[in-house]
Scaffold this active site. Structure first.
Site, mmCIF file in Angstrom:
data_model
loop_
_atom_site.group_PDB
_atom_site.id
_atom_site.type_symbol
_atom_site.label_atom_id
_atom_site.label_comp_id
_atom_site.label_asym_id
_atom_site.label_seq_id
_atom_site.Cartn_x
_atom_site.Cartn_y
_atom_site.Cartn_z
ATOM 1 N N GLU A 99 73.147 45.290 24.641
ATOM 2 C CA GLU A 99 73.067 45.244 26.101
ATOM 3 C C GLU A 99 71.843 46.031 26.554
ATOM 4 O OE1 GLU A 99 74.511 43.871 28.938
ATOM 5 O OE2 GLU A 99 72.954 45.097 29.842
ATOM 6 N N HIS A 131 89.891 31.707 39.822
ATOM 7 C CA HIS A 131 90.109 30.437 40.510
ATOM 8 C C HIS A 131 91.183 29.606 39.817
ATOM 9 C CE1 HIS A 131 86.778 30.990 43.229
ATOM 10 N NE2 HIS A 131 85.975 31.288 42.226
ATOM 11 N N LYS A 175 81.552 27.322 47.214
ATOM 12 C CA LYS A 175 82.926 27.304 47.717
ATOM 13 C C LYS A 175 83.028 27.798 49.151
ATOM 14 C CE LYS A 175 84.849 27.836 43.075
ATOM 15 N NZ LYS A 175 83.657 28.067 42.235
ATOM 16 N N SER A 179 79.812 30.581 38.905
ATOM 17 C CA SER A 179 81.247 30.533 39.186
ATOM 18 C C SER A 179 81.767 29.163 38.769
ATOM 19 C CB SER A 179 81.469 30.728 40.689
ATOM 20 O OG SER A 179 82.833 30.769 40.960
ATOM 21 N N SER A 181 86.561 33.434 35.845
ATOM 22 C CA SER A 181 87.878 32.819 35.597
ATOM 23 C C SER A 181 87.943 32.177 34.216
ATOM 24 C CB SER A 181 88.150 31.719 36.631
ATOM 25 O OG SER A 181 87.728 32.110 37.902
ATOM 26 N N CYS A 230 89.485 62.245 44.262
ATOM 27 C CA CYS A 230 89.111 61.267 45.294
ATOM 28 C C CYS A 230 90.319 61.052 46.194
ATOM 29 C CB CYS A 230 88.675 59.962 44.635
ATOM 30 S SG CYS A 230 88.466 58.622 45.804
HETATM 31 C C1 LIG Z 1 78.233 35.899 44.419
HETATM 32 C C2 LIG Z 1 79.035 35.534 43.200
HETATM 33 C C3 LIG Z 1 80.398 35.252 43.310
HETATM 34 C C4 LIG Z 1 81.140 34.871 42.203
HETATM 35 N N1 LIG Z 1 82.486 34.743 42.314
HETATM 36 C C5 LIG Z 1 83.211 34.381 41.237
HETATM 37 C C6 LIG Z 1 84.623 34.289 41.325
HETATM 38 O O1 LIG Z 1 85.236 34.641 42.326
HETATM 39 N N2 LIG Z 1 85.292 33.825 40.249
HETATM 40 C C7 LIG Z 1 84.651 33.441 39.118
HETATM 41 O O2 LIG Z 1 85.312 32.954 38.213
HETATM 42 N N3 LIG Z 1 83.329 33.611 38.968
HETATM 43 C C8 LIG Z 1 82.598 34.085 40.000
HETATM 44 N N4 LIG Z 1 81.255 34.274 39.881
HETATM 45 C C9 LIG Z 1 80.631 34.028 38.582
HETATM 46 C C10 LIG Z 1 80.877 35.171 37.617
HETATM 47 O O3 LIG Z 1 80.642 36.407 38.232
HETATM 48 C C11 LIG Z 1 79.952 34.960 36.424
HETATM 49 O O4 LIG Z 1 80.219 33.682 35.892
HETATM 50 C C12 LIG Z 1 80.132 35.978 35.323
HETATM 51 O O5 LIG Z 1 80.142 37.292 35.817
HETATM 52 C C13 LIG Z 1 79.017 35.794 34.318
HETATM 53 O O6 LIG Z 1 79.164 36.718 33.294
HETATM 54 P P1 LIG Z 1 78.068 36.828 32.157
HETATM 55 O O7 LIG Z 1 78.642 37.711 31.135
HETATM 56 O O8 LIG Z 1 77.625 35.460 31.745
HETATM 57 O O9 LIG Z 1 76.794 37.451 32.879
HETATM 58 P P2 LIG Z 1 76.434 39.032 33.280
HETATM 59 O O10 LIG Z 1 77.618 39.674 33.784
HETATM 60 O O11 LIG Z 1 75.250 38.910 34.109
HETATM 61 O O12 LIG Z 1 76.102 39.626 31.858
HETATM 62 C C14 LIG Z 1 74.908 39.346 31.172
HETATM 63 C C15 LIG Z 1 74.431 40.624 30.503
HETATM 64 O O13 LIG Z 1 73.320 40.336 29.678
HETATM 65 C C16 LIG Z 1 72.458 41.459 29.716
HETATM 66 N N5 LIG Z 1 71.122 41.040 29.258
HETATM 67 C C17 LIG Z 1 70.268 40.205 29.884
HETATM 68 N N6 LIG Z 1 69.129 40.099 29.166
HETATM 69 C C18 LIG Z 1 69.279 40.873 28.070
HETATM 70 C C19 LIG Z 1 68.431 41.179 26.958
HETATM 71 N N7 LIG Z 1 67.201 40.676 26.847
HETATM 72 N N8 LIG Z 1 68.903 42.011 26.014
HETATM 73 C C20 LIG Z 1 70.141 42.559 26.107
HETATM 74 N N9 LIG Z 1 70.963 42.317 27.157
HETATM 75 C C21 LIG Z 1 70.550 41.475 28.118
HETATM 76 C C22 LIG Z 1 72.502 41.858 31.176
HETATM 77 O O14 LIG Z 1 72.061 43.189 31.388
HETATM 78 C C23 LIG Z 1 73.964 41.661 31.506
HETATM 79 O O15 LIG Z 1 74.727 42.841 31.341
HETATM 80 C C24 LIG Z 1 80.491 34.710 40.959
HETATM 81 C C25 LIG Z 1 79.135 35.039 40.839
HETATM 82 C C26 LIG Z 1 78.432 35.483 41.942
HETATM 83 C C27 LIG Z 1 77.027 35.928 41.799
#
Ligand SMILES: Cc1cc2nc3c(=O)[nH]c(=O)nc-3n(C[C@H](O)[C@H](O)[C@H](O)COP(=O)(O)OP(=O)(O)OC[C@H]3O[C@@H](n4cnc5c(N)ncnc54)[C@H](O)[C@@H]3O)c2cc1C
Length: 475
Positions: free
Chosen positions: A31, A49, A249, A337, A341, A399
């Site tokens: 990370e 969802h 949504k 999104s 979920s 807190c």
């Molecule tokens: C406004 C918004 C509302 C949403 N609402 C919902 C919801 O209500 N329900 C739902 O199901 N989903 C929702 N989503 C989607 C959901 O939040 C995402 O699908 C999910 O968090 C994605 O997770 P991830 O692990 O793919 O990405 P992230 O959480 O972004 O994790 C990726 C990680 O990779 C790391 N990384 C990147 N590049 C490198 C590198 N070169 N080397 C090492 N590490 C790296 C980053 O630092 C990060 O920690 C929403 C998203 C947004 C933005």
């Protein structure tokens, strides 16, 4: 040499990590940030969802429906807040009622249980604070709410308990493959792994392109929010959506698992993958839009605005597959999104892909599924008293807004992987999440962190490196 290196400690990487630690494997998450859950997984709507809107045949449909079903048990195992509060997609016109009918038919076809279209009378009985403009709604009883960063952190902690490694501040800058993968990080460390999983969120295209032919692009799409004080938390009990549009949504109004109210998000295409700023016009538009749902929200009770960035894939669907040319490299990308979920189901799918790709999977017989976290205020009076007797830190309230004890803060610090920031502690056990936003408890938490790590309070940062709170003595 690792069997599997996962790039990215968001909810997707963390879910895959924990799933893989059920087997006799050497697994690490790399990370780039100084903590886990620092990307999109820390800033979203926090909704599990029901899964009625993704189109049949998409990975989003498949993983959302399955992931939703898995959440309750997982959150119990990991001691993470989750509530199946149900969701309502509210129609404001006859045209909207047609959309609601279509969503109901689509959801039922892809396996969402219990969906039904309800009329205005039943809707207002369920949610008396909605405006009189409403015509009816789709009721989805399986919709839920969760603590998204608590969940991601818990998955990582449990993975570590089961022998996995979390490697923080390890930004992957190069990936090569001979017999095995050679991964280089920005600080010059070389990491070898037999398989690589790309769960890098907004940067998943960049990671993919380090070793594979370019095949998708990730565009950041911002979503801004209001978080309201708990005084507003009971205005609605279900998650209320308007009818969806092409952009998403729509502006939801929902209780959170901790009893606040959340309102948002909008959808603004961005260029900068790091820009988490909020803008007044966007927030005004959100407030305006929420008025069609309910006029009962007192926006003076807003305690926080924030924005999250969706990782919008050019393919329109999640990308969960082994690369055709670079064998052993698996993308878990394009997680817009409903990525939160879907995460538990995506993790199972990735393990299946790795299995097919030749990873030897032998189940551990000593896997520890349970992770404990004490939520002091939720305990019965006798258990509270016994805990304080055993450890007086549980008797010291740090807190007051969220009623978080010193014992809970010390517990979070002891379970952590790196040196926690103030916000890192906040995401784990909530001091500073309340009405005063850390104005009162912040300095106390800072002292506790400094004491536990045996460093100076001046060394403790708010969040990222360099975000110091104290600079020197004034007197
Ligand atoms: C406004 C918004 C509302 C949403 N609402 C919902 C919801 O209500 N329900 C739902 O199901 N989903 C929702 N989503 C989607 C959901 O939040 C995402 O699908 C999910 O968090 C994605 O997770 P991830 O692990 O793919 O990405 P992230 O959480 O972004 O994790 C990726 C990680 O990779 C790391 N990384 C990147 N590049 C490198 C590198 N070169 N080397 C090492 N590490 C790296 C980053 O630092 C990060 O920690 C929403 C998203 C947004 C933005």
């Amino acid at each position: 040499m690792y069997d599997v290196a996962i790039i990215g400690a968001g909810v997707i990487g963390a879910s895959i990590f924990r799933e893989l630690t059920k087997y006799n494997l050497k697994v690490a998450v790399l990370e780039k940030e100084k903590d886990v859950s620092m990307g999109t997984s820390k800033a979203n709507s926090a909704i599990v969802h029901a899964g009625y809107d993704p189109k049949e045949g998409t990975l989003m449909a498949k993983f959302n429906v399955k992931g939703n079903e898995m959440y309750e048990d997982l959150c119990k195992e990991l001691s993470v807040p989750f509530k199946r509060n149900g969701s309502l997609v509210v129609a404001h016109s006859d045209e909207d009622m047609k959309t609601v009918e279509e969503l109901c038919a689509n959801g039922t076809k892809i396996g969402v249980k219990g969906l039904r279209v309800i009329g205005k009378k039943e809707l207002l009985e369920m949610e008396p604070n909605l405006t009189d403009e409403v015509h009816g709604a789709l009721y989805a009883p399986t919709g839920g709410i969760v603590g998204p960063f608590e969940y991601t952190i818990a998955l990582c902690e449990n993975g570590v308990t089961n022998g996995g490694e979390i490697k923080l501040k390890k930004e992957v800058v190069s990936i090569k493959k001979d017999d095995v993968f050679t991964i280089e990080t920005a600080d010059g460390e070389i990491i070898k792994a037999k398989y690589v999983v790309n769960a890098a969120g907004l940067y998943a295209d960049k990671i993919h392109n380090l070793i594979c032919k370019e095949s998708f692009k990730i565009t950041p799409r911002s979503g801004e929010y209001f978080v309201m004080d708990k005084s507003q938390g009971a205005i609605v009990s279900h998650t209320i959506f308007p009818c969806p549009s092409k952009l998403g949504k729509g502006i939801l109004v929902s209780p959170t698992v901790h009893g606040n109210l959340i309102i948002g998000p909008d959808a603004i295409d961005m260029e900068d993958k790091e820009d988490l700023g909020t803008i007044g016009e966007g927030l005004d538009a959100i407030r305006e839009a929420s008025m069609h749902t309910t006029t009962k929200i007192n926006f003076r009770e807003s305690i926080r605005n924030f924005a999250g960035l969706r990782a919008t894939p050019s393919t329109g669907d999640f990308i969960v597959e082994e690369n055709d040319e670079v064998k052993g490299f698996v993308d878990a990308a394009g997680m817009k999104s409903p990525g939160l979920s879907s995460a538990p189901a995506v993790a199972e799918a990735v393990v299946e892909i790795l299995d097919k790709a030749g990873l030897e999977l032998n189940k551990k017989d000593n896997f520890i599924a349970k992770r404990e976290q004490i939520h002091f205020m939720e305990l019965p009076a006798e258990e509270k008293a016994a805990l304080i007797k055993k450890n007086p830190q549980y008797g010291r309230m740090v807190c007051r807004c969220e009623s978080i004890t010193e014992g809970e803060i010390v517990g979070a610090i002891k379970r952590s992987f790196g040196t926690l920031s103030l916000d890192g502690v906040k995401r784990r056990c909530r001091p500073g999440m309340g009405r005063c936003q850390g104005g009162f408890c912040g300095p106390r938490v800072q002292e506790i962190i400094a004491r536990e790590y045996n460093v100076k309070p001046e060394d403790i940062v708010q969040e990222k490196d360099g975000s110091y709170i104290l600079f020197g003595k004034t007197k």
